[in-house]
Design a protein around this motif. Structure first.
Motif, PDB file in Angstrom:
ATOM      1  N   LEU A  95     -11.225-129.011 -26.312  1.00  0.00           N
ATOM      2  CA  LEU A  95     -10.641-128.052 -25.377  1.00  0.00           C
ATOM      3  C   LEU A  95      -9.685-127.105 -26.094  1.00  0.00           C
ATOM      4  CD1 LEU A  95     -10.256-127.093 -22.437  1.00  0.00           C
ATOM      5  CD2 LEU A  95      -8.400-128.760 -22.248  1.00  0.00           C
ATOM      6  N   LEU A 121     -13.693-124.727 -19.988  1.00  0.00           N
ATOM      7  CA  LEU A 121     -14.696-125.671 -19.483  1.00  0.00           C
ATOM      8  C   LEU A 121     -15.986-124.943 -19.113  1.00  0.00           C
ATOM      9  CD1 LEU A 121     -12.428-127.987 -17.296  1.00  0.00           C
ATOM     10  CD2 LEU A 121     -13.471-128.531 -19.508  1.00  0.00           C
ATOM     11  N   PRO A 131     -17.534-131.611 -19.087  1.00  0.00           N
ATOM     12  CA  PRO A 131     -16.079-131.686 -19.245  1.00  0.00           C
ATOM     13  C   PRO A 131     -15.603-132.947 -19.962  1.00  0.00           C
ATOM     14  CG  PRO A 131     -16.732-132.051 -16.951  1.00  0.00           C
ATOM     15  CD  PRO A 131     -17.939-131.578 -17.669  1.00  0.00           C
ATOM     16  N   ALA A 134     -14.358-132.374 -23.513  1.00  0.00           N
ATOM     17  CA  ALA A 134     -13.152-131.573 -23.747  1.00  0.00           C
ATOM     18  C   ALA A 134     -12.032-132.322 -24.470  1.00  0.00           C
ATOM     19  CB  ALA A 134     -12.645-130.987 -22.430  1.00  0.00           C
TER      20      ALA A 134
END
Length: 261
Positions: A95, A121, A131, A134
């Motif tokens: 992320l 995302l 996700p 991440a």
């Protein structure tokens, strides 16, 4: 993008010796060539990482080499880059790697942190990752997943020009096809202009609209990608078909191996 007369030498050795290349907007151009012929150097010159000795690099008719520093930075922000080994920051999560790309393009000015994370995302989703990836570190990902994260970061800020440096190197045939498909989608769905350098002849036919070969410091051939394997140019034909005999020197690779005693 239009490149004319681009030259670069190191320690008296000329690597780029007058590159002339047109990269049509909204299409995919692929550059092939042997190792050490300057393909990656060409990308670094365009990105402003290395200053060429001569020549022009134009984006929408504006020479980025002659532009002021601020103007050059503005033009280069239009470019997204997927490096050969993804070049993710090991100390950052997936992320945070993508958020870094967003912030580098100045896309965080009017967005709070939650909005930035949602955009990151979404970029992961565009490259086929959920996700759950991440919070992971790059070391926890396979090579193919790292490439996809690198592509997500390259797409940060919605650049209209994308560079890909050997995007399928080190990947198995299936993952190579996945990456090639994602690159094609960037061009067809996002309307991006793509410039890829690769040794993978299969990738050329899958992602390229146009192809060019860099040899001896110059672009010696360019044309539709579908004609690359039957170019009629002896240097291009030797390279694309992997032949030992031809105008490209192969040194002692053609020598008869010494018998083991």
């Amino acid at each position: 993008m239009r490149i004319r007369g681009l030259k670069k030498a190191f320690n008296g050795r000329t690597i780029l010796n007058g590159i002339d290349l047109d990269v049509p907007a909204g299409q995919s151009t692929v550059i092939i060539g042997g190792s050490g012929n300057g393909k990656s150097l060409l990308l670094r010159c365009i990105l402003g990482l290395i200053e060429p000795d001569a020549g022009t690099i134009e984006i929408d008719g504006e020479n980025i080499i002659a532009a002021s520093r601020s103007r050059r930075e503005a033009l280069l922000r239009r470019i997204g880059m997927l490096f050969q080994n993804a070049a993710l920051f090991d100390s950052m999560s997936v992320l945070d790697n993508i958020l870094f790309g967003l912030r580098a393009k100045g896309n965080d000015r009017n967005k709070d942190h939650a909005a930035q994370e949602q955009e990151a995302l979404h970029l992961l989703e565009l490259v086929g990752l959920g996700p759950h990836v991440a919070p992971l570190n790059p070391a926890e990902l396979s090579g193919g997943m790292q490439k996809r994260v690198g592509l997500a970061r390259a797409l940060a800020g919605q650049p209209d020009i994308l560079f890909f440096d050997e995007p399928t190197t080190g990947l198995d045939p299936i993952m190579s096809a996945v990456i090639d498909g994602l690159i094609s989608n960037c061009v067809t769905q996002l309307g991006s202009t793509a410039l890829t350098i690769t040794h993978d002849m299969t990738s050329v036919t899958r992602i390229g609209d146009h192809a060019a070969m860099l040899y001896g410091g110059k672009i010696i051939w360019q044309g539709p990608a579908e004609t690359l394997m039957n170019s009629g140019n002896p240097i291009v034909d030797q390279f694309t078909h992997g032949r030992l005999e031809g105008p490209i020197p192969t040194g002692n690779l053609t020598a008869t191996p010494t018998e083991k005693r």
